[in-house]
Design a protein around this motif. Structure first.
Motif, PDB file in Angstrom:
ATOM      1  N   MET A   1     -33.837  22.035 -20.789  1.00  0.00           N
ATOM      2  CA  MET A   1     -32.542  21.375 -20.634  1.00  0.00           C
ATOM      3  C   MET A   1     -31.563  22.345 -19.983  1.00  0.00           C
ATOM      4  O   MET A   1     -31.464  23.495 -20.388  1.00  0.00           O
ATOM      5  N   THR A   5     -26.118  19.929 -19.010  1.00  0.00           N
ATOM      6  CA  THR A   5     -26.323  18.760 -19.873  1.00  0.00           C
ATOM      7  C   THR A   5     -26.070  19.127 -21.321  1.00  0.00           C
ATOM      8  O   THR A   5     -25.530  18.318 -22.075  1.00  0.00           O
ATOM      9  N   LYS A   8     -22.449  18.760 -22.020  1.00  0.00           N
ATOM     10  CA  LYS A   8     -21.986  17.380 -22.012  1.00  0.00           C
ATOM     11  C   LYS A   8     -22.426  16.645 -23.284  1.00  0.00           C
ATOM     12  O   LYS A   8     -21.647  15.965 -23.923  1.00  0.00           O
ATOM     13  N   ASN A   9     -23.701  16.837 -23.656  1.00  0.00           N
ATOM     14  CA  ASN A   9     -24.212  16.167 -24.851  1.00  0.00           C
ATOM     15  C   ASN A   9     -23.463  16.583 -26.108  1.00  0.00           C
ATOM     16  O   ASN A   9     -23.230  15.788 -26.993  1.00  0.00           O
ATOM     17  N   ARG A  47     -27.821  17.157 -30.729  1.00  0.00           N
ATOM     18  CA  ARG A  47     -27.353  17.828 -29.513  1.00  0.00           C
ATOM     19  C   ARG A  47     -28.208  17.408 -28.302  1.00  0.00           C
ATOM     20  O   ARG A  47     -27.742  17.418 -27.166  1.00  0.00           O
ATOM     21  N   ARG A  48     -29.449  17.050 -28.565  1.00  0.00           N
ATOM     22  CA  ARG A  48     -30.334  16.643 -27.470  1.00  0.00           C
ATOM     23  C   ARG A  48     -30.090  15.208 -27.008  1.00  0.00           C
ATOM     24  O   ARG A  48     -30.565  14.805 -25.951  1.00  0.00           O
ATOM     25  N   CYS A  49     -29.386  14.414 -27.813  1.00  0.00           N
ATOM     26  CA  CYS A  49     -29.133  13.021 -27.429  1.00  0.00           C
ATOM     27  C   CYS A  49     -28.226  12.985 -26.206  1.00  0.00           C
ATOM     28  O   CYS A  49     -27.200  13.649 -26.166  1.00  0.00           O
ATOM     29  N   THR A  50     -28.629  12.174 -25.232  1.00  0.00           N
ATOM     30  CA  THR A  50     -27.874  12.154 -23.976  1.00  0.00           C
ATOM     31  C   THR A  50     -26.801  11.067 -23.950  1.00  0.00           C
ATOM     32  O   THR A  50     -26.156  10.850 -22.952  1.00  0.00           O
ATOM     33  N   HIS A  51     -26.665  10.345 -25.050  1.00  0.00           N
ATOM     34  CA  HIS A  51     -25.646   9.282 -25.084  1.00  0.00           C
ATOM     35  C   HIS A  51     -24.987   9.270 -26.461  1.00  0.00           C
ATOM     36  O   HIS A  51     -25.449   9.937 -27.383  1.00  0.00           O
TER      37      HIS A  51
END
Ligand code: DCP
Ligand code: MG
Ligand code: MN
Length: 342
Positions: A1, A5, A8-9, A47-51
């Motif tokens: 990652m 990103t 942002k996440n 933290r890994r969720c993109t939404h």
């Protein structure tokens, strides 16, 4: 990652992460390691969720998040508050444990013991508790140690250590690590790593260096002086000093100073470790584990054989001349210190 990103996440679900972090920290302070660990794991997952997470069903499907934690996360999303955290934060128990836990040299177990003995204030500790030498120093500078220092003060402290060290042995490599190297605007202490490229000139340096710094009045108190970490399974040739320093001049504060002296062939692993963060180190070690490797502040070993989580073969050390080489062995793109907070 990529770090872009990642940033942002973190913002998308920031309110959730902040509250979980606060709760996890409190569990850490009460030495509830299991809960502290589950919270940390949940934070990494989120933290890994993109939404933006917006349903209970979605949370319960996330790996490693059980029903009870999922309900709490939903409460944060749904109501914007986290009742258990608020109760915990406002409880007398938690406030006292936090107060005591901030004494340098006092771990969660001691804080709990003091609470159980009926102590509630720092004055109780000063007058009634049985304090170790370190805890006495910790109490003496209680407020000063809680304050973080600006980067320019780290530079001033580093300059003093450099001057004294280089007067003893020229050409030493002296690198300030920790939060300073990660580019943080303020630092809790100063972490200085020292080595010498010839592989021998660093030996025997620590005591003369401490003496020299003491004679000048720069060091005011000692906390730890040790030649190797007896609790560490991979103890080695590092020598370390933890103490308290004071720059000359008006309105100066006592600051924590850590000096670690190491042999040059361990420089990259030591640099990586002392730059941190502690959380970043933990994930690097876990990653090494998955490759049947073993990463410590001394070296990176390959071909490690583990059975029931204990090593039955310690493997062989890899050649690690630079931090970049360590990332490469772990199949990771290089991350500069500023991107090593997680
Ligand atoms: N470290 C670690 N695990 C720990 C303690 C320390 O891996 N339990 C490593 C990573 C840290 C480094 O040592 O970054 C220095 O430790 P510090 O406690 O000085 O932490 P930082 O310098 O990162 O933060 P601070 O600004 O609070 O000093
Ligand atoms: Mg530090
Ligand atoms: Mn430190």
């Amino acid at each position: 990652m990529s770090s872009q990103t990642a940033k942002k996440n973190t913002e998308i679900n920031k309110d959730i992460i902040d509250k979980l972090q606060a709760m996890g920290d409190l569990y850490g302070k009460t030495n509830d390691k299991w809960r502290a660990y589950s919270y940390q794991k949940a934070i990494t997952t989120i933290r890994r969720c993109t939404h933006r997470i917006n349903s209970y069903e979605e949370i319960i499907k996330l790996p490693g998040i059980g029903e009870s934690l999922a309900k709490k996360i939903w409460e944060i999303i749904d109501t914007g508050s986290f009742e258990k955290l608020e109760d915990f934060q406002s409880s007398e128990y938690m406030n006292v444990i936090t107060l005591f836990g901030n004494v340098w040299g006092c771990g969660p177990n001691i804080a709990k013991q003091w609470y159980d003995q009926g102590f509630r204030t720092l004055d109780d500790l000063r007058t009634k508790a049985k304090l170790s030498d370190n805890q006495q120093v910790g109490l003496k500078y209680y407020d000063e140690f809680l304050e973080r220092m600006p980067r320019n003060e780290v530079c001033e402290i580093e300059a003093v250590v450099k001057e004294h060290a280089l007067a003893l042995v020229p050409d030493l490599i002296i690198q300030t690590c920790g939060s300073y190297r990660r580019g943080k605007p303020t630092c809790g202490d100063v972490d200085i790593l020292i080595t010498h490229i010839d592989g021998i000139s660093h030996e025997g340096l620590l005591i003369p260096l401490i003496d020299s710094l003491k004679k000048s009045g720069f060091l005011t108190d000692d906390l730890v002086l040790s030649s190797s970490d007896k609790y560490e399974e991979d103890s080695g040739s590092h020598v370390k000093y933890y103490g308290v320093c004071l720059l000359p001049g008006e309105n100066r504060k006592h600051r924590r100073l850590d000096i670690i002296i190491i042999p040059h062939d361990e420089y990259a692993c030591a640099l990586l470790y002392f730059t941190g963060s502690a959380l970043f180190n933990r994930s690097m070690r876990a990653l090494a584990h998955r490759y049947n490797m073993y990463l410590s502040q001394h070296r990176l070993n390959t071909g490690v054989i583990r059975k029931n989580n204990s090593k039955i073969n310690t493997g062989t050390p890899l050649y690690t001349p630079t931090e970049e080489s360590i990332f490469k062995y772990l199949n990771l793109p290089y991350r500069p210190p500023e991107e090593r907070d997680h």
